[in-house]
Write an enzyme that holds these catalytic residues in place. Structure first.
Site, PDB file in Angstrom:
ATOM      1  N   THR A  30       0.821  -1.213   0.000  1.00 57.02           N
ATOM      2  CA  THR A  30       0.000   0.000   0.000  1.00 57.02           C
ATOM      3  C   THR A  30       0.854   1.261   0.000  1.00 57.02           C
ATOM      4  O   THR A  30       0.484   2.276  -0.592  1.00 57.02           O
ATOM      5  CB  THR A  30      -0.935  -0.029   1.231  1.00 57.02           C
ATOM      6  OG1 THR A  30      -1.796  -1.160   1.095  1.00 57.02           O
ATOM      7  CG2 THR A  30      -1.793   1.217   1.338  1.00 57.02           C
ATOM      8  N   SER A  85       1.786  -7.363  -0.857  1.00 59.37           N
ATOM      9  CA  SER A  85       2.496  -8.362  -0.058  1.00 59.37           C
ATOM     10  C   SER A  85       1.851  -9.746  -0.040  1.00 59.37           C
ATOM     11  O   SER A  85       2.551 -10.727   0.232  1.00 59.37           O
ATOM     12  CB  SER A  85       2.791  -7.839   1.343  1.00 59.37           C
ATOM     13  OG  SER A  85       1.663  -7.864   2.162  1.00 59.37           O
ATOM     14  N   THR A 103       1.799  -4.466   4.207  1.00 59.27           N
ATOM     15  CA  THR A 103       1.707  -4.807   5.632  1.00 59.27           C
ATOM     16  C   THR A 103       1.157  -6.211   5.892  1.00 59.27           C
ATOM     17  O   THR A 103       1.365  -6.757   6.972  1.00 59.27           O
ATOM     18  CB  THR A 103       0.824  -3.775   6.375  1.00 59.27           C
ATOM     19  OG1 THR A 103      -0.476  -3.778   5.784  1.00 59.27           O
ATOM     20  CG2 THR A 103       1.428  -2.389   6.324  1.00 59.27           C
ATOM     21  N   ASP A 104       0.455  -6.796   4.905  1.00 60.58           N
ATOM     22  CA  ASP A 104      -0.192  -8.093   5.171  1.00 60.58           C
ATOM     23  C   ASP A 104       0.805  -9.189   5.544  1.00 60.58           C
ATOM     24  O   ASP A 104       0.536  -9.996   6.445  1.00 60.58           O
ATOM     25  CB  ASP A 104      -1.008  -8.552   3.942  1.00 60.58           C
ATOM     26  CG  ASP A 104      -2.252  -7.701   3.713  1.00 60.58           C
ATOM     27  OD1 ASP A 104      -2.592  -6.889   4.588  1.00 60.58           O
ATOM     28  OD2 ASP A 104      -2.884  -7.863   2.652  1.00 60.58           O
TER      29      ASP A 104
HETATM   30  N1  ASP Z   1      -2.813  -5.512   1.091  1.00 63.65           N
HETATM   31  C1  ASP Z   1      -1.707  -4.602   1.259  1.00 63.65           C
HETATM   32  C2  ASP Z   1      -0.394  -5.357   1.107  1.00 63.65           C
HETATM   33  O1  ASP Z   1       0.002  -6.030   2.005  1.00 63.65           O
HETATM   34  C3  ASP Z   1      -1.792  -3.985   2.596  1.00 63.65           C
HETATM   35  C4  ASP Z   1      -0.736  -2.967   2.908  1.00 63.65           C
HETATM   36  O2  ASP Z   1       0.291  -2.857   2.288  1.00 63.65           O
HETATM   37  O3  ASP Z   1      -0.958  -2.251   3.880  1.00 63.65           O
HETATM   38  O4  ASP Z   1       0.206  -5.260   0.073  1.00 63.65           O
END
Ligand code: ASP
EC number: 3.5.1.1
Length: 323
Positions: free
Chosen positions: A12, A55, A88-89
Site C-alpha cells: 500500500t 504483499s 503490511t499483510d
Molecule cells: N494488502 C496490502 C499489502 O500487504 C496492505 C498494505 O500494504 O498495507 O500489500
C-alpha cells in the site's frame, strides 16, 4: 551522513487509490520516488526498486532474493543501514525471515503503510522518514531486524499485524515496542536478549500451517499427506493441546518422518508439555512434536522453512526452536 539503502518491494505504501472506483492498487510509477529527494537531509539515500508487489504476492523466494540483495549491497557498497518498504499483510513474515537469515551487521528496518499515497492521512511517507531515522541511528545496530510504523520500533520476532485497517495495527503482544521515534530523535528502551542467524543459500521446502479448533479430527492431516510436504506447524489450543483425533493425525505425520512444530493459537505465552490427557502437551511431546518458544504460527512456519534447509533431524530442530 550515513549511507542508507531504501529497497522498495511494493504494498500500500507504493500504491494509489483510484478516485473513481476507490480501488487501491499499484501504479505504473511508485509514488515514493517523487518524495524521496525531500528526505536527502536525513541521510545519503540510495534507492533500489526490487519488486512492485502487493504483499500477499510475496513468497519465501522473494524473501530470499531480498536477503541476497541486502548482503550484496552492504558488502560491495558499504551501506550503513537498510530500509525496506513492504505491504503490511505479510510484512512480519518477510521481516522475520530477514532476522533469521541476514548476516550483515547493519540496522535493517522494515516499514509499510495502511493508507495509500493519495489518501487523506496517508502514513507512508511519515513511516519512511521514521524508518530512515532508525536505520541511521547507531543504537539500532545489534537489535536484529526492526519494524517501524506509527512512531514505534518493534522487533521482527515479536511484531504482528493486529488490526485490518487502523494505522496503529503493528503491535508486539506481551512484549511491546522496544523504542519510539519522535521529532527530536530515536529512543530505545529495551533490547532483545538474543538472536540466532542461519546462513542458508536456498529455500526449497514445503511447510504447511494448520490451526486447531474444537472437534478437529485427523482428516486434514490425512489430506495434507498426499501433498509434497516437508513440515507442518500447528497453532494448537491453549498451552499446547489438541483434540484427541487431531493428535492421531499428528501421530501419522510423525510416523511418515514429517516434523511437526507446535505453537499456540493464543497470542501471548509459550507452549509447554503440561497436560497429561489424550492430545495434551505431554503426550504430544512424548510423540516427538517440536515445541516452539512463543512464535506465532506464521513466524514458526518461516523458521521451520529456514531450519529445514539445514536439517530435518527432530532433536536438532527442537534446539533451533529453543534459540
Ligand atoms: N494488502 C496490502 C499489502 O500487504 C496492505 C498494505 O500494504 O498495507 O500489500
Amino acid at each position: 551522513m550515513k549511507k542508507i539503502l531504501i529497497i522498495h518491494t511494493g504494498g500500500t505504501i507504493s500504491m494509489k487509490e483510484d478516485e473513481k472506483t476507490g480501488a487501491v492498487q499499484p501504479d505504473e510509477k511508485n509514488p515514493l520516488h517523487d518524495t524521496t529527494p525531500s528526505l536527502m537531509n536525513l541521510a545519503d539515500l540510495h534507492v533500489e526498486e526490487l519488486f512492485h508487489l502487493p504483499s500477499p504476492h510475496i513468497t519465501p523466494m522473494e524473501m530470499l532474493v531480498l536477503r541476497n540483495k541486502i548482503e550484496e549491497k552492504v558488502t560491495k557498497e558499504k551501506i550503513e543501514g537498510v530500509v525496506i518498504t513492504h505491504g503490511t499483510d505479510t510484512l512480519e513474515e518477510t521481516a522475520y525471515f530477514l532476522d533469521l537469515t541476514v548476516q550483515a551487521d547493519v540496522p535493517i528496518v522494515v516499514t509499510g503503510a495502511m493508507r495509500s499515497s493519495n489518501e487523506i492521512g496517508a502514513d507512508g511517507l511519515y513511516n519512511l522518514i521514521s524508518s530512515v531515522k532508525v536505520a541511521a541511528s547507531d543504537e539500532a545496530r545489534g537489535k536484529g531486524v526492526l519494524v517501524v510504523l506509527n512512531d514505534e520500533i518493534h522487533t521482527a520476532k515479536n511484531v504482528t499485524k493486529t488490526h485490518t485497517s487502523n494505522v496503529a495495527t503493528f503491535q508486539s503482544p506481551q512484549y511491546g515496542p522496544i523504542g519510539i521515534v519522535t521529532k527530536r530523535g530515536v529512543f530505545f528502551h529495551h533490547a532483545p536478549t538474543k538472536r540466532a542467524t542461519y546462513p542458508i543459500e536456498r529455500i526449497s521446502k514445503n511447510v504447511i500451517l494448520l490451526k486447531a479448533y474444537a472437534g478437529m479430527d485427523e482428516s486434514l492431516f490425512r489430506a495434507i499427506q498426499t501433498l509434497p510436504l516437508d513440515g507442518v506447524v500447528i497453532e494448537a489450543l491453549g498451552q499446547g493441546n489438541l483434540p484427541p483425533r487431531a493428535a492421531k493425525g499428528v501421530c501419522s505425520l510423525l510416523a511418515a518422518n514429517i516434523p511437526v512444530v507446535l505453537v499456540s493459537r493464543c497470542f501471548n505465552g509459550i507452549v509447554q508439555d503440561i497436560y497429561g490427557y489424550e492430545g495434551g502437551g505431554k503426550q504430544l511431546k512424548e510423540m516427538g512434536v517440536i515445541f516452539s518458544n512463543g512464535l506465532s504460527g506464521q513466524k514458526a512456519r518461516i523458521k521451520l522453512l529456514v531450519a529445514l534447509e539445514m536439517t530435518n533431524e527432530p532433536q536438532t530442530l527442537q534446539q533451533v526452536f529453543m534459540e
